[in-house]
Structures are given as structure tokens and as C-alpha cells.
Design an enzyme around this catalytic site. Structure first.
Site, PDB file in Angstrom:
ATOM      1  N   LYS A 155      14.793 -35.840 -26.512  1.00 23.26           N
ATOM      2  CA  LYS A 155      15.180 -37.060 -25.693  1.00 23.26           C
ATOM      3  C   LYS A 155      16.512 -37.630 -26.493  1.00 23.26           C
ATOM      4  O   LYS A 155      17.445 -38.334 -25.707  1.00 23.26           O
ATOM      5  CB  LYS A 155      14.275 -38.030 -25.515  1.00 23.26           C
ATOM      6  CG  LYS A 155      13.170 -37.784 -24.651  1.00 23.26           C
ATOM      7  CD  LYS A 155      13.443 -37.651 -23.206  1.00 23.26           C
ATOM      8  CE  LYS A 155      12.077 -37.492 -22.533  1.00 23.26           C
ATOM      9  NZ  LYS A 155      12.401 -37.958 -21.205  1.00 23.26           N
ATOM     10  N   THR A 185      11.522 -41.772 -15.248  1.00 22.00           N
ATOM     11  CA  THR A 185      11.462 -40.975 -14.080  1.00 22.00           C
ATOM     12  C   THR A 185      11.001 -41.583 -12.869  1.00 22.00           C
ATOM     13  O   THR A 185       9.870 -41.894 -12.756  1.00 22.00           O
ATOM     14  CB  THR A 185      10.928 -39.395 -14.344  1.00 22.00           C
ATOM     15  OG1 THR A 185      11.392 -38.892 -15.413  1.00 22.00           O
ATOM     16  CG2 THR A 185      11.195 -38.579 -13.125  1.00 22.00           C
ATOM     17  N   THR A 243      21.782 -39.287 -22.927  1.00 21.20           N
ATOM     18  CA  THR A 243      21.388 -40.053 -21.944  1.00 21.20           C
ATOM     19  C   THR A 243      22.615 -40.488 -21.296  1.00 21.20           C
ATOM     20  O   THR A 243      23.098 -41.339 -21.855  1.00 21.20           O
ATOM     21  CB  THR A 243      20.380 -41.146 -22.452  1.00 21.20           C
ATOM     22  OG1 THR A 243      19.382 -40.687 -23.216  1.00 21.20           O
ATOM     23  CG2 THR A 243      20.022 -42.209 -21.194  1.00 21.20           C
ATOM     24  N   ARG A 270      -3.609 -32.280 -17.902  1.00 17.79           N
ATOM     25  CA  ARG A 270      -5.042 -32.766 -18.107  1.00 17.79           C
ATOM     26  C   ARG A 270      -5.976 -32.402 -16.848  1.00 17.79           C
ATOM     27  O   ARG A 270      -6.961 -32.552 -16.898  1.00 17.79           O
ATOM     28  CB  ARG A 270      -5.171 -34.020 -18.833  1.00 17.79           C
ATOM     29  CG  ARG A 270      -4.504 -34.305 -20.002  1.00 17.79           C
ATOM     30  CD  ARG A 270      -4.716 -35.938 -20.369  1.00 17.79           C
ATOM     31  NE  ARG A 270      -4.037 -36.748 -19.494  1.00 17.79           N
ATOM     32  CZ  ARG A 270      -2.542 -37.130 -19.509  1.00 17.79           C
ATOM     33  NH1 ARG A 270      -1.962 -36.481 -20.607  1.00 17.79           N
ATOM     34  NH2 ARG A 270      -1.930 -37.651 -18.867  1.00 17.79           N
ATOM     35  N   ASP A 311      18.282 -39.000 -17.920  1.00 18.51           N
ATOM     36  CA  ASP A 311      17.619 -39.032 -19.298  1.00 18.51           C
ATOM     37  C   ASP A 311      17.439 -37.623 -19.513  1.00 18.51           C
ATOM     38  O   ASP A 311      16.088 -37.254 -19.288  1.00 18.51           O
ATOM     39  CB  ASP A 311      16.626 -39.987 -19.222  1.00 18.51           C
ATOM     40  CG  ASP A 311      16.084 -40.199 -20.967  1.00 18.51           C
ATOM     41  OD1 ASP A 311      16.813 -39.824 -21.850  1.00 18.51           O
ATOM     42  OD2 ASP A 311      14.742 -40.406 -21.017  1.00 18.51           O
ATOM     43  N   ARG A 360      11.951 -30.030 -22.432  1.00 20.22           N
ATOM     44  CA  ARG A 360      10.786 -29.878 -22.000  1.00 20.22           C
ATOM     45  C   ARG A 360       9.927 -29.190 -23.293  1.00 20.22           C
ATOM     46  O   ARG A 360       8.820 -29.814 -23.671  1.00 20.22           O
ATOM     47  CB  ARG A 360      10.133 -29.456 -20.865  1.00 20.22           C
ATOM     48  CG  ARG A 360      10.887 -30.399 -19.748  1.00 20.22           C
ATOM     49  CD  ARG A 360      10.404 -31.810 -19.779  1.00 20.22           C
ATOM     50  NE  ARG A 360      10.744 -32.481 -18.497  1.00 20.22           N
ATOM     51  CZ  ARG A 360      10.679 -33.788 -18.393  1.00 20.22           C
ATOM     52  NH1 ARG A 360      10.194 -34.482 -19.417  1.00 20.22           N
ATOM     53  NH2 ARG A 360      11.152 -34.362 -17.184  1.00 20.22           N
ATOM     54  N   GLU A 388       8.706 -31.446 -12.439  1.00 22.79           N
ATOM     55  CA  GLU A 388       7.625 -31.565 -11.334  1.00 22.79           C
ATOM     56  C   GLU A 388       8.037 -30.603  -9.968  1.00 22.79           C
ATOM     57  O   GLU A 388       7.254 -30.287  -9.261  1.00 22.79           O
ATOM     58  CB  GLU A 388       7.760 -33.102 -10.620  1.00 22.79           C
ATOM     59  CG  GLU A 388       7.172 -34.386 -11.691  1.00 22.79           C
ATOM     60  CD  GLU A 388       7.419 -35.441 -11.209  1.00 22.79           C
ATOM     61  OE1 GLU A 388       6.775 -35.943 -10.384  1.00 22.79           O
ATOM     62  OE2 GLU A 388       8.449 -36.329 -11.539  1.00 22.79           O
ATOM     63  N   HIS A 426       5.272 -39.786 -10.717  1.00 22.45           N
ATOM     64  CA  HIS A 426       5.671 -39.006 -11.842  1.00 22.45           C
ATOM     65  C   HIS A 426       4.493 -38.948 -12.987  1.00 22.45           C
ATOM     66  O   HIS A 426       4.428 -37.625 -13.389  1.00 22.45           O
ATOM     67  CB  HIS A 426       7.100 -39.480 -12.449  1.00 22.45           C
ATOM     68  CG  HIS A 426       7.506 -38.906 -13.890  1.00 22.45           C
ATOM     69  ND1 HIS A 426       7.973 -37.737 -13.760  1.00 22.45           N
ATOM     70  CD2 HIS A 426       7.491 -39.453 -14.993  1.00 22.45           C
ATOM     71  CE1 HIS A 426       7.974 -37.233 -14.805  1.00 22.45           C
ATOM     72  NE2 HIS A 426       7.875 -38.464 -15.900  1.00 22.45           N
ATOM     73  N   GLU A 433      16.711 -41.666 -13.266  1.00 21.02           N
ATOM     74  CA  GLU A 433      15.935 -42.845 -13.618  1.00 21.02           C
ATOM     75  C   GLU A 433      17.146 -44.110 -13.154  1.00 21.02           C
ATOM     76  O   GLU A 433      18.481 -43.677 -12.645  1.00 21.02           O
ATOM     77  CB  GLU A 433      15.883 -42.993 -15.237  1.00 21.02           C
ATOM     78  CG  GLU A 433      14.909 -41.986 -15.663  1.00 21.02           C
ATOM     79  CD  GLU A 433      14.441 -42.358 -16.863  1.00 21.02           C
ATOM     80  OE1 GLU A 433      14.459 -43.428 -17.332  1.00 21.02           O
ATOM     81  OE2 GLU A 433      14.059 -41.107 -17.727  1.00 21.02           O
ATOM     82  N   GLN A 487       9.902 -30.793 -26.520  1.00 19.93           N
ATOM     83  CA  GLN A 487       8.965 -32.401 -26.178  1.00 19.93           C
ATOM     84  C   GLN A 487       7.527 -31.607 -26.557  1.00 19.93           C
ATOM     85  O   GLN A 487       6.676 -32.554 -27.089  1.00 19.93           O
ATOM     86  CB  GLN A 487       9.296 -32.831 -25.178  1.00 19.93           C
ATOM     87  CG  GLN A 487       8.379 -34.178 -24.720  1.00 19.93           C
ATOM     88  CD  GLN A 487       8.755 -34.967 -23.484  1.00 19.93           C
ATOM     89  OE1 GLN A 487       9.760 -34.237 -22.900  1.00 19.93           O
ATOM     90  NE2 GLN A 487       8.138 -35.870 -23.066  1.00 19.93           N
ATOM     91  N   TYR A 544       5.903 -33.946 -29.563  1.00 19.22           N
ATOM     92  CA  TYR A 544       5.570 -35.449 -28.967  1.00 19.22           C
ATOM     93  C   TYR A 544       4.222 -35.773 -29.527  1.00 19.22           C
ATOM     94  O   TYR A 544       3.947 -37.072 -29.507  1.00 19.22           O
ATOM     95  CB  TYR A 544       5.487 -35.441 -27.332  1.00 19.22           C
ATOM     96  CG  TYR A 544       4.092 -35.131 -26.823  1.00 19.22           C
ATOM     97  CD1 TYR A 544       3.340 -36.022 -26.097  1.00 19.22           C
ATOM     98  CD2 TYR A 544       4.051 -33.756 -26.553  1.00 19.22           C
ATOM     99  CE1 TYR A 544       2.176 -35.678 -25.497  1.00 19.22           C
ATOM    100  CE2 TYR A 544       2.676 -33.151 -25.952  1.00 19.22           C
ATOM    101  CZ  TYR A 544       2.190 -34.315 -25.402  1.00 19.22           C
ATOM    102  OH  TYR A 544       0.836 -34.023 -24.731  1.00 19.22           O
ATOM    103  N   ASP A 588      13.119 -46.646 -22.971  1.00 20.37           N
ATOM    104  CA  ASP A 588      12.541 -45.992 -21.922  1.00 20.37           C
ATOM    105  C   ASP A 588      11.151 -46.208 -21.501  1.00 20.37           C
ATOM    106  O   ASP A 588      10.444 -45.788 -22.222  1.00 20.37           O
ATOM    107  CB  ASP A 588      13.155 -44.555 -22.231  1.00 20.37           C
ATOM    108  CG  ASP A 588      12.949 -43.701 -20.834  1.00 20.37           C
ATOM    109  OD1 ASP A 588      13.235 -44.300 -19.894  1.00 20.37           O
ATOM    110  OD2 ASP A 588      12.990 -42.477 -21.073  1.00 20.37           O
TER     111      ASP A 588
END
Length: 422
Positions: free
Chosen positions: A256, A353, A260, A145, A236, A240, A367, A136, A204, A243, A247, A129
Site C-alpha cells: 500500500k 474500499t 495513493t 475464510r 488507494d 494484492r 472483488e 467489501h 475510496e 499484501q 500482512y 485508511d
């Protein structure tokens, strides 16, 4: 002008004679085998193969269409793919009597799509992926950030990716059970175990590998398309909150690996050729192994629709385009193999994405709702921060031709409640 077939095909069908996507179907009687979509029908390639329509040198004396996956056909490469398309467009053309005037043969060859069960088109040994949509990546980076540091330093230098879980790639229509795992609230001192509260979709696309490359043998970017058969739609699914905790430093894992979803029909590069567009200039200029003067993208319109259990019809929540990808499929493949990694027939490489610059073109709930801060308002006055149990998510896509569409059908899935905790 649209090519004419003796089969009656609606102008808004995704599967005119110009398309001819490949898939694997299981009829009411018999085992799964390879077919091609035409209008509302499927043409059974195993029948045509049996009576001798694919006995040219391109097929290397192999019977590939009676198999339960496309893998053997994928391995033959572009000469066989093009020959198959040429044969089918001739047999299905309005002026060709072979099928048109033989009712008994047509009965053997054609199946109604509504009467069959679609299977995964390939035996997927490996799944990768990518993270190739600028908008995105910029949106997600801004959330984490701030806008000044939205993109990581490597993002415009290489197609970022991770290796996904191939065993949980499922065909459209498969229900998706809400996953469980560890999450940690920002103010908590320790994580807790439970079901995800932030289930998301990701709009995707993905492409299937045809002939592979040898271990240690990189694929030059100008030869990348020799190894790409065609594209499918993908969702996919993502957890969240799971993750966010897991992650760092190695990327997503449980967030994930639970499901899928892909669409059943693989649209070939030949069918997409009329919709090919030059890849926009990239800044900074990529390193030499990622540069190709003829690199390209495709003009593919994409939509995602949400239908809750109390809604009578789906509601479109995302409208975007394949052209919103920064990195091309050729660059993705060239980068994947430059280390010497060997790709194999049936491997699946996904785009990540696909989001555009407008709010309505954002390709996931993360988003669209800005991490849940701006809930999505639906026509029945329901709201959604994330996907809830009973929700169905459908992705579709098509290219617009002169009086016809080359489409991908759809990929859909419904969210089921989490399993009992272990």
C-alpha cells in the site's frame, strides 16, 4: 432551485455556485496558491484576500490564501470556512456587480482550469485508511475464510483502520509505477522477489482534518464534524500478492505504501449538507462513544472507469455510493481520537474500499474478478484479472441536486512498468 451566478455554468458541471470546492493551483505565472472551482474556472482567493475581502474576525488577521497549501485555512475552523463560502457566493451571484462589472478585476481573479497545474490541496502529515464498507469486508472475508467467518469478530464493534504512508499520497494525474516486493505462491517453500502481478485499485473517499485536537484529548462524536473540512476522491492502489504474504500479523506495508491518489478539489461539508442522509441503524448497537443520534452519511454516486492502452474511451467498471459505508466519518474520527491520538490540520482519513451489494458496485478488481477467477470483460474484447501496464483508472463522484450537481471532479492515474530490479 439552483442558485444563479453571472458565470455561465453547464447543468452537468461538478462545480456550480452551490459547490465551491477548495484546492491549490499553480498558474502559468507565479507560485501555487489557494483557489476555488466555479464551472470551468478557478477563482484566485489570494487576489481577493489582497484587496481586503477576508478581513473579518473569523480570519484572525491571517493571510491564508497566498499559501501553497490549505493547512493554515483548515486550522481556522468552521467559522472561517463558512464566512469564506458566504463571501464567495455573494461575489459570484448574478446580482452582485463587484466582479461581474469589473473586467480588469475578473482578469486577475479568474483562471481557466485547463491552464493551471493542480497541486495536493494540503500538506498531509498523517494518513489513516479505514475498512468501513460492510460489503467489501464481507466479500474479502468470504474469499479468505468462507461466508460463515467473513467478518472478523471486531468488525461491527469498531471502525477498523491502519496508519498509511503520507509521503506517497499523490495528486490526480500522477503516473503510478508498478511496485515490487516479496510474494509467495501457495505451494512454494520460500518467497521470491519481483514485481506485483496483482495490481489493483480501490475506490475510496477521504476527508481532511481542520483544527486538530490536543494529545490526550479525545474528540466526542457529537463534535467530530467541527474537525472535518471536506471530502476528496481517492484511489488507494494495492498490490494484492505482496499484501497476501506480508500482512500477517501487522497489516499491509509495501502493498500500500507506493502510491495513493487523491482528487485536487476538496468539497466542503457545507456543500454536501443538502445530500445528508441519516446513518442506518447499526447492529449491534455501538459502544457509547460511537453513538450520536444525529449521525449521518451522504448520498454520493461514485464510479470507476478503466481504459486500457488500446481502448479509445474509458469503460465504467464500478458504480457504487458513499452510503454503502457502515461506519460514518464522525465515528471514524471519534474512534481515531478516543485513545488520545492528536489529529492535525491537513491529516487525511480515508474510508477504505466502498462496495455495495451488487456485482457492479464492487469497488476493486479483487472483488470484481473474485481474486482473478472471473476475469473482467471489456468492450474491446480484452479481459482483465488485475491492472496491467498502460491501464488508466479514473474515479469520479457527484451528488444530484435540483438542476445542478455537486461533484468532486475526478482522480486518475496510469500504470507504468516496474522500475529495474535493485
Amino acid at each position: 432551485m439552483a442558485v444563479r451566478s453571472f458565470i455561465d455554468i453547464s447543468p452537468d458541471s461538478h462545480f456550480p455556485l452551490e459547490n465551491l470546492p477548495f484546492g491549490v493551483f499553480e498558474p502559468k505565472q507565479g507560485k501555487p496558491r489557494v483557489g476555488v472551482a466555479i464551472g470551468d474556472l478557478i477563482i484566485d482567493l489570494s487576489v481577493l484576500e489582497e484587496i481586503g475581502h477576508f478581513r473579518s474576525p473569523e480570519f484572525e488577521n491571517q493571510n491564508v490564501f497566498s499559501k501553497q497549501s490549505l493547512n493554515s485555512f483548515l486550522a481556522l475552523g468552521r467559522p472561517a470556512w463558512r464566512k469564506t463560502r458566504e463571501i464567495l457566493q455573494h461575489l459570484l451571484a448574478a446580482e452582485t456587480p463587484t466582479l461581474r462589472d469589473d473586467a480588469r478585476l475578473r482578469e486577475e481573479v479568474f483562471h481557466a482550469q485547463k491552464d493551471v497545474v493542480m497541486k495536493l490541496p494540503a500538506c498531509i502529515g498523517n494518513y489513516t485508511d479505514f475498512y468501513s464498507s460492510y460489503h467489501h469486508a464481507h466479500n474479502v472475508g468470504t474469499m479468505l475464510r468462507g461466508p460463515e467467518n467473513a467478518l472478523m469478530p471486531n468488525w461491527k464493534w469498531l471502525p477498523v483502520a491502519y496508519h498509511g504512508r503520507a509521503s506517497s499520497v499523490v495528486i490526480s494525474g500522477t503516473d503510478v509505477r508498478r511496485p515490487q516486493g516479496q510474494t509467495k505462491a501457495p505451494d512454494a517453500t520460500a518467497p521470491t522477489f519481483g514485481q506485483t502481478k496483482s495490481l489493483d485499485y480501490e475506490l475510496e473517499m477521504a476527508f481532511l482534518i481542520g483544527p486538530g485536537n490536543s494529545l490526550g484529548g479525545p474528540v466526542p462524536i457529537d463534535r467530530a464534524t467541527d474537525h472535518i473540512f471536506g471530502l476528496v476522491l481517492m484511489n488507494d492502489w494495492s498490490a494484492r500478492d505482496i499484501q497476501a504474504w506480508e500482512y500477517q500479523p501487522l497489516g499491509p506495508f509495501l502493498a500500500k505504501n507506493f502510491a495513493t491518489s487523491i482528487s485536487p478539489w476538496v468539497v466542503t461539508l457545507e456543500a454536501l449538507e443538502p445530500f445528508r442522509k441519516p446513518l442506518p441503524q447499526q447492529n449491534p448497537e455501538p459502544l457509547r462513544y460511537l453513538r450520536w443520534k444525529d449521525d449521518f452519511t451522504f448520498d454520493i454516486h461514485l464510479e470507476a472507469s478503466l481504459q486500457t492502452s488500446s481502448m479509445n474511451a474509458p469503460h465504467v467498471i464500478t458504480r457504487t455510493n458513499f452510503q454503502n459505508l457502515y461506519w460514518s466519518i464522525a465515528q471514524q474520527l471519534a474512534h481515531h481520537t478516543v485513545s488520545g491520538c492528536n489529529l492535525e490540520p491537513g491529516d487525511l482519513l480515508a474510508s477504505g474500499t466502498i462496495s455495495g451489494p451488487a456485482e457492479e458496485s464492487r469497488g476493486c478488481m479483487l472483488e470484481l474478478t473474485w481474486r482473478g477467477a472471473n476475469p473482467l470483460k471489456l468492450p474491446n474484447d480484452e479481459t482483465r484479472k488485475w491492472l496491467e501496464d498502460g491501464d488508466s483508472l479514473t474515479i469520479t463522484g457527484w451528488c444530484g441536486g435540483d438542476g445542478y450537481r455537486v461533484g468532486f471532479g475526478e482522480v486518475t492515474g496510469r500504470v507504468l512498468p516496474a522500475a529495474s530490479s535493485p
